[in-house]
Design a protein around this motif. Structure first.
Motif, PDB file in Angstrom:
ATOM      1  N   VAL A 276       0.843  -1.194   0.000  1.00  9.04           N
ATOM      2  CA  VAL A 276       0.000   0.000   0.000  1.00  9.04           C
ATOM      3  C   VAL A 276       0.876   1.241   0.000  1.00  9.04           C
ATOM      4  CG1 VAL A 276      -1.930  -1.097   1.178  1.00  9.04           C
ATOM      5  CG2 VAL A 276      -0.161  -0.023   2.530  1.00  9.04           C
ATOM      6  N   THR A 277       0.322   2.313  -0.504  1.00 11.60           N
ATOM      7  CA  THR A 277       1.019   3.590  -0.478  1.00 11.60           C
ATOM      8  C   THR A 277       0.939   4.189   0.918  1.00 11.60           C
ATOM      9  OG1 THR A 277      -0.981   4.831  -1.049  1.00 11.60           O
ATOM     10  CG2 THR A 277       0.382   4.015  -2.875  1.00 11.60           C
ATOM     11  N   GLY A 278       1.786   5.164   1.169  1.00 11.64           N
ATOM     12  CA  GLY A 278       1.718   5.852   2.453  1.00 11.64           C
ATOM     13  C   GLY A 278       0.377   6.523   2.655  1.00 11.64           C
ATOM     14  N   GLU A 279      -0.190   7.081   1.576  1.00 12.12           N
ATOM     15  CA  GLU A 279      -1.486   7.757   1.689  1.00 12.12           C
ATOM     16  C   GLU A 279      -2.582   6.772   2.094  1.00 12.12           C
ATOM     17  OE1 GLU A 279       0.577   7.987  -0.817  1.00 12.12           O
ATOM     18  OE2 GLU A 279       1.190  10.110  -0.846  1.00 12.12           O
ATOM     19  N   THR A 294       5.495  12.059   9.651  1.00 17.45           N
ATOM     20  CA  THR A 294       5.294  11.326  10.905  1.00 17.45           C
ATOM     21  C   THR A 294       5.127   9.836  10.638  1.00 17.45           C
ATOM     22  OG1 THR A 294       4.240  13.255  11.924  1.00 17.45           O
ATOM     23  CG2 THR A 294       3.823  11.119  12.951  1.00 17.45           C
ATOM     24  N   LEU A 295       4.327   9.511   9.610  1.00 16.89           N
ATOM     25  CA  LEU A 295       4.110   8.111   9.276  1.00 16.89           C
ATOM     26  C   LEU A 295       5.405   7.462   8.794  1.00 16.89           C
ATOM     27  CD1 LEU A 295       2.196   5.738   8.959  1.00 16.89           C
ATOM     28  CD2 LEU A 295       1.587   6.595   6.684  1.00 16.89           C
ATOM     29  N   ARG A 296       6.169   8.171   7.979  1.00 20.11           N
ATOM     30  CA  ARG A 296       7.444   7.618   7.504  1.00 20.11           C
ATOM     31  C   ARG A 296       8.390   7.356   8.665  1.00 20.11           C
ATOM     32  NH1 ARG A 296       6.917  11.379   3.232  1.00 20.11           N
ATOM     33  NH2 ARG A 296       8.310  12.833   4.316  1.00 20.11           N
ATOM     34  N   ALA A 297       8.381   8.258   9.639  1.00 21.97           N
ATOM     35  CA  ALA A 297       9.251   8.068  10.807  1.00 21.97           C
ATOM     36  C   ALA A 297       8.848   6.822  11.588  1.00 21.97           C
ATOM     37  CB  ALA A 297       9.197   9.298  11.702  1.00 21.97           C
TER      38      ALA A 297
END
Length: 444
Positions: A276-279, A294-297
């Motif tokens: 899935v994509t980050g979005e 924040t999600l990537r971290a």
């Protein structure tokens, strides 16, 4: 079928029109297609495409089913072999089960949207009996790789497509587990497309063969299993998330106690069953906007815990099949083994999580479990249900228990009284009753 020897689209459509408008033996088409058309007519398939393929499972049921399907283990391989090419060439690739249900449909976004218009979507049933002649469905009828071109499809709604598919077999038993398919325009009607799906199926079977159990474990003189056979057992990735906010992930002999947020991320990735994509992951995890950084971290920290061999990026995905306790419970319920499912379900999935994807999955699993308990007609199961926190206020369960207990018994009377009390609370909420009593006491 080589495109150079295929009949033209107009010739195929003419053959199709002759067959559907007048009874008789199909002419002007390959024997494979003629046999398929006869089967479709016998099953009552509508050749005009006016009855699209059904989707018998809800999205929640499909997610649970996909998570435990054997082909989930080789989905990353299919994406590697077919996914990138399909996206670049304007095609879609699909993986279906042995009944013709499409489990995953991915590829070029424009092609995926076109496919959606004819119900070639995840969860739809594309067997011959439901969708007419098509590569995945016809493969399941004949048991070998198949290519279907344009007007060879029985449903005219699919005449603008060509497809190639191959069966994937269990290397241990030889039974068909499902199909892998490429669908798109005229370039699918080529030998290379058929070779691609055939090669992907063979690669998947080889991958599944490597995961088969080895020979029986050898016992040492003291009766203990020799260490050489233990390594395979440690390769399984196991996720425990029922009745707990900190999920446990067992991988390669180690146990990771995940933070609540990392637990949500891992469970969401398992539920999605694909990259899935980050979005999309952000939507799965929160109804509010989540800052992408924040999600990537969080995912970077999670990858540090799990290692890059388990958590991939672009798209985000778990790179090894994960067996979960909530999928095990769903599988037991599907088999009608309600008592075992109740034994294996100590509580709801990540009970305090408010992540939308998890809350939806949790609610669906609880509803399935409750429905199975109420439908079993077993007083013992109902007693276990109402004695637990999840069923303590379930009026319908108390009433069902009362009906199953012996007439005149104190337990029956108590269960019936509890059901009546809960029904009364539904009519007059407890806080309203308390407020009314307070007003009554305070009157002059």
């Amino acid at each position: 079928m080589d495109a150079s020897t295929a009949a033209s689209a107009s010739t195929l459509r003419a053959a199709h029109e002759r067959f559907v408008t007048s009874p008789g033996t199909p002419s002007g088409v390959r024997r494979l297609v003629a046999d398929s058309w006869r089967r479709c007519r016998a099953c009552g398939v509508r050749p005009d495409g006016s009855r699209p393929p059904p989707s018998p499972r809800t999205s929640e049921e499909l997610a649970v089913y996909r998570s435990v399907h054997p082909l989930a283990a080789v989905l990353p391989l299919f994406r590697e072999l077919l996914g990138a090419g399909a996206a670049d060439d304007g095609h879609v690739f699909a993986v279906g089960d042995a009944d013709g249900t499409l489990l995953w449909v991915e590829g070029d976004s424009a092609a995926v949207e076109r496919a959606e218009r004819m119900r070639f979507v995840e969860g739809a049933l594309w067997s011959e009996a439901q969708a007419g002649t098509n590569a995945p469905g016809t493969v399941l009828e004949v048991g070998h790789p198949v290519q279907i071109v344009a007007g060879e499809h029985y449903s005219s709604a699919v005449h603008g497509w060509s497809c190639a598919a191959a069966p994937v077999r269990d290397p241990g038993t030889g039974r068909v587990l499902g199909v892998v398919d490429l669908s798109g325009g005229g370039t699918i009607a080529t030998p290379s497309a058929l070779a691609a799906v055939r090669g992907a199926a063979l690669a998947a079977e080889a991958e599944l063969a490597r995961a088969l159990p080895g020979p029986p474990a050898l016992l040492g003189p003291d009766g203990h299993v020799l260490r050489a056979s233990a390594a395979r057992c440690e390769t399984e990735v196991r996720l425990t998330a029922l009745g707990r906010d900190n999920a446990l992930l067992r991988c390669d002999g180690r146990v990771h106690r995940l933070s609540p947020r990392h637990s949500e991320i891992v469970v969401a990735l398992v539920i999605e069953g694909r990259g899935v994509t980050g979005e999309r992951l952000a939507v799965d995890l929160s109804e509010r906007d989540v800052c992408s950084s924040t999600l990537r971290a969080e995912l970077t920290r999670l990858r540090t815990v799990l290692g890059p061999a388990l958590l991939g990026s672009r798209p985000y995905a778990l790179l090894r099949p994960v067996r979960t306790d909530f999928a095990d419970v769903a599988a037991l319920l599907a088999q009608g083994r309600v008592a075992e499912a109740l034994d294996r379900c100590p509580g709801p999935l990540l009970p305090r999580s408010e992540a939308p994807a998890i809350a939806e999955h949790r609610r669906a699993l609880e509803q399935q479990l409750r429905g199975a308990v109420l439908g079993a007609g077993d007083a013992g199961l109902l007693r276990r249900w109402v004695d637990a926190a999840r069923g303590a206020d379930d009026a319908a369960a108390w009433l069902a228990l009362a009906h199953l207990l012996p007439g005149g018994s104190p337990q029956r009377a108590a269960a019936a009284a509890r059901a009546r009390a809960l029904d009364a609370e539904l009519v007059v909420p407890p806080q309203v009753g308390r407020h009314a009593a307070l007003l009554q006491r305070s009157r002059p």
